[in-house]
Design an enzyme around this catalytic site. Structure first.
Site, PDB file in Angstrom:
ATOM      1  N   HIS A 181       0.814  -1.212   0.000  1.00 56.48           N
ATOM      2  CA  HIS A 181       0.000   0.000   0.000  1.00 56.48           C
ATOM      3  C   HIS A 181       0.858   1.277   0.000  1.00 56.48           C
ATOM      4  CE1 HIS A 181      -3.435   2.497   1.808  1.00 56.48           C
ATOM      5  NE2 HIS A 181      -3.927   1.997   0.691  1.00 56.48           N
ATOM      6  N   LYS A 232      -4.655  10.342   5.192  1.00 54.60           N
ATOM      7  CA  LYS A 232      -4.270   9.608   6.399  1.00 54.60           C
ATOM      8  C   LYS A 232      -3.298  10.495   7.184  1.00 54.60           C
ATOM      9  CE  LYS A 232      -4.405   6.453   2.731  1.00 54.60           C
ATOM     10  NZ  LYS A 232      -5.768   6.050   2.740  1.00 54.60           N
ATOM     11  N   LYS A 276       3.244   4.506  -0.936  1.00 57.06           N
ATOM     12  CA  LYS A 276       3.298   5.516  -1.996  1.00 57.06           C
ATOM     13  C   LYS A 276       4.577   6.328  -1.811  1.00 57.06           C
ATOM     14  CE  LYS A 276      -1.381   4.854  -1.540  1.00 57.06           C
ATOM     15  NZ  LYS A 276      -2.071   4.162  -0.463  1.00 57.06           N
ATOM     16  N   ASP A 292      16.323  11.890  -8.247  1.00 58.94           N
ATOM     17  CA  ASP A 292      17.754  12.164  -8.108  1.00 58.94           C
ATOM     18  C   ASP A 292      18.256  12.026  -6.668  1.00 58.94           C
ATOM     19  OD1 ASP A 292      18.005  12.536 -10.796  1.00 58.94           O
ATOM     20  OD2 ASP A 292      18.275  14.712 -10.725  1.00 58.94           O
ATOM     21  N   HIS A 297      -9.720  10.622   1.782  1.00 58.00           N
ATOM     22  CA  HIS A 297      -8.684   9.610   1.600  1.00 58.00           C
ATOM     23  C   HIS A 297      -7.398   9.953   2.356  1.00 58.00           C
ATOM     24  CE1 HIS A 297      -5.868   6.922  -0.685  1.00 58.00           C
ATOM     25  NE2 HIS A 297      -6.922   6.143  -0.654  1.00 58.00           N
ATOM     26  N   ASP A 313      -0.608  17.270  19.745  1.00 59.51           N
ATOM     27  CA  ASP A 313      -0.247  18.420  20.583  1.00 59.51           C
ATOM     28  C   ASP A 313       0.150  19.645  19.784  1.00 59.51           C
ATOM     29  OD1 ASP A 313      -0.772  16.990  22.857  1.00 59.51           O
ATOM     30  OD2 ASP A 313       1.313  16.494  23.290  1.00 59.51           O
TER      31      ASP A 313
END
Length: 525
Positions: free
Chosen positions: A174, A421, A176, A181, A419, A426
């Site tokens: 899952h 996450k 991403k 470079d 979508h 704090d």
């Protein structure tokens, strides 16, 4: 009825026969191993990345809440790369966005840039020849995580049924990650498909990526290499097959990614909600507008799921463990955003611990009407009232309210699904990455993320979250009897509206999810 039973029996027999034909190719791992190319100030991106770095242990970040800017950042990095592009995604769709980015990567390869593309196999159904055509170019290598070896030309569901190895194929990558470079990276929650970049005709996703430079880049390169060389990863030509030769594949790629089938994205706005313009402006000036901070990055072992340990490493190296440990340090408040919120016993224990210490907890997720995974929503509803009883301030994104949110340059009138996450601890520490707060992210799928210590980034992330929490979501509360939920919103005159049924959902959808509730195994959500 007898005929139906016969048909089902024949189908089951066929599937079992196909499953028995599963053949996993042998790969000489040592022969195909490769490593990331470190940052060099001989490259333009390398010079820019290091030019204003305040200290060796600092990383620079820019949050990217606007999908149009996030896609353009990936393309701009591909246009400017001189040495390497390392790209890792769960979902890389064969649509206008996927083909547009593939063409930018191909153009970089034509200039001599080494391109390594690692994709999970779950969403590749029907796209084998596109990825083979991309891999047919010089300086391009494509690998597949945990591939399906049977029924390549069929649907995702059929490939699962005939795999013959449910435990293996249920384990998906899952992550991403996009690195140019060895100098600049993009991490976060967005996959590569129209709906993640405001290019879908109906439902798009609310999401956030982070652009990064500095200290975290070598660890990110190491995490990529770990997956690239993992036992679960196979060269594309050992998985996907075609009757076309290399020249035909390259000609097909040119046609598939050309302007007639792959139109460019629309024009970019001047700025996003945070006041940032397109990254190209900074790159052309040779000076990046970033927030510098201490941070660390982490990813699950590729051999997950955990059964006590994975790949010889304890479960406490997991992304979930790292995120929970960061959250556990909260002293005053916690704000989280997760499209799929199924805390499970361990998550509920953590929430209870925080509330006992009077930590104010705010959580935002999808409503039944906005989620793209109604089955996962069933798992969430088991914890909705217990979270409210603990004093969690709970919000659910509303597709209809999102469409009424008319602030410019946000997410578009068609968008309706959360979508992102994210977590803010704090008001000084944030998490951004691919991990949902659900059992699948904790124990089955692999994930990647970053914890960043920065009050400035925390303020920006709260601002992003509040756009949806305050303007595009319902606030939940228990009814007077404490027996069910109520959804609170306001009308155009700021008058309170109280709903007692799942908002923005049909009666049939509510009935279906209610009937499914006893049969949904939480461990697979």
């Amino acid at each position: 009825m007898a005929l139906a039973r016969s048909a089902l029996l024949a189908l089951a027999t066929t599937l079992l026969a196909l499953a028995g034909c599963t053949s996993i190719p042998t790969v000489d791992r040592q022969a195909i191993a490769s490593e990331a190319i470190p940052l060099s100030e001989a490259t333009t991106l390398g010079r820019i990345a290091n030019a204003y770095r305040p200290a060796p242990d600092q990383s620079g970040f820019r949050l990217m809440p606007l999908g149009k800017f996030s896609l353009d950042t990936r393309v701009q990095l591909a246009k400017r790369a001189e040495v390497s592009l390392d790209v890792q995604y769960y979902h890389f769709e064969n649509d206008e966005t996927g083909r547009w980015l593939l063409r930018a990567l191909r153009d970089a390869a034509d200039r001599g840039v080494r391109v390594r593309l690692l994709i999970d196999d779950f969403y590749t159904a029907g796209a084998d020849e596109l990825f083979l055509a991309f891999a047919a170019h010089k300086n391009v290598e494509v690998r597949i995580f945990n591939p399906f070896f049977n029924a390549r030309g069929t649907s995702q569901t059929t490939r699962f049924l005939v795999s013959g190895d449910w435990r293996r194929v249920n384990h998906r990558m899952h992550n991403k990650l996009y690195i140019a470079d060895g100098a600049m990276a993009v991490i976060g929650g967005r996959n590569v498909a129209n709906e993640y970049f405001l290019r879908a005709s109906s439902d798009n996703f609310i999401d956030v990526d982070a652009f990064a430079v500095g200290w975290v880049l070598p660890p990110l390169q190491g995490l990529f290499d770990r997956y690239w060389n993992a036992d679960a990863v196979y060269p594309i030509r050992s998985v996907m097959h075609t009757t076309l030769d290399s020249e035909q594949l390259r000609a097909s790629f040119e046609r598939w990614t050309g302007p007639e089938t792959t139109p460019p994205p629309g024009p970019l706005p001047a700025t996003d909600i945070l006041g940032y313009g397109p990254i190209a402006e900074d790159l052309e000036d040779g000076r990046l507008g970033l927030i510098w901070a201490e941070a660390y990055v982490f990813a699950d072992h590729p051999d997950k799921p955990f059964d006590g340990e994975a790949g010889g490493e304890l479960q406490d190296t997991s992304v979930t463990f790292n995120v929970f440990e960061a959250i556990r340090k909260a002293e005053n408040d916690l704000v989280i955003s997760s499209p799929y919120l199924v805390p499970g016993p361990s998550g509920m224990a953590l929430i209870k611990e925080l509330r006992q210490r009077n930590v104010h907890v705010v959580a935002m997720t999808n409503s039944l009407g906005s989620t793209d995974e109604p089955v996962v929503h069933v798992g969430y509803t088991r914890y909705r009232e217990p979270m409210l009883e603990l004093g969690v301030e709970l919000y659910e994104v509303s597709g209809t309210r999102v469409k009424k949110n008319r602030r410019l340059n946000l997410f578009g009138a068609s968008l309706g699904r959360l979508h992102a996450k994210l977590a803010v601890i704090d008001k000084k520490t944030i998490f951004v990455g691919s991990m949902n707060l659900d059992p699948r992210s904790a124990t089955i799928n692999t994930e990647l993320g970053a914890v960043i210590h920065s009050p400035e980034l925390a303020r920006e992330m709260i601002r992003i979250i509040d756009v949806d929490r305050l303007r595009s979501a319902y606030k939940l509360r228990l009814n007077k009897d404490g027996t069910s939920c109520e959804w609170i919103s306001v009308d155009d005159d700021d008058e309170e509206i109280v709903l007692t049924d799942e908002p923005d959902s049909t009666a049939w959808l509510r009935i279906k999810t209610f009937l499914l509730r006893p049969f949904v195994p939480e461990s697979l959500l």
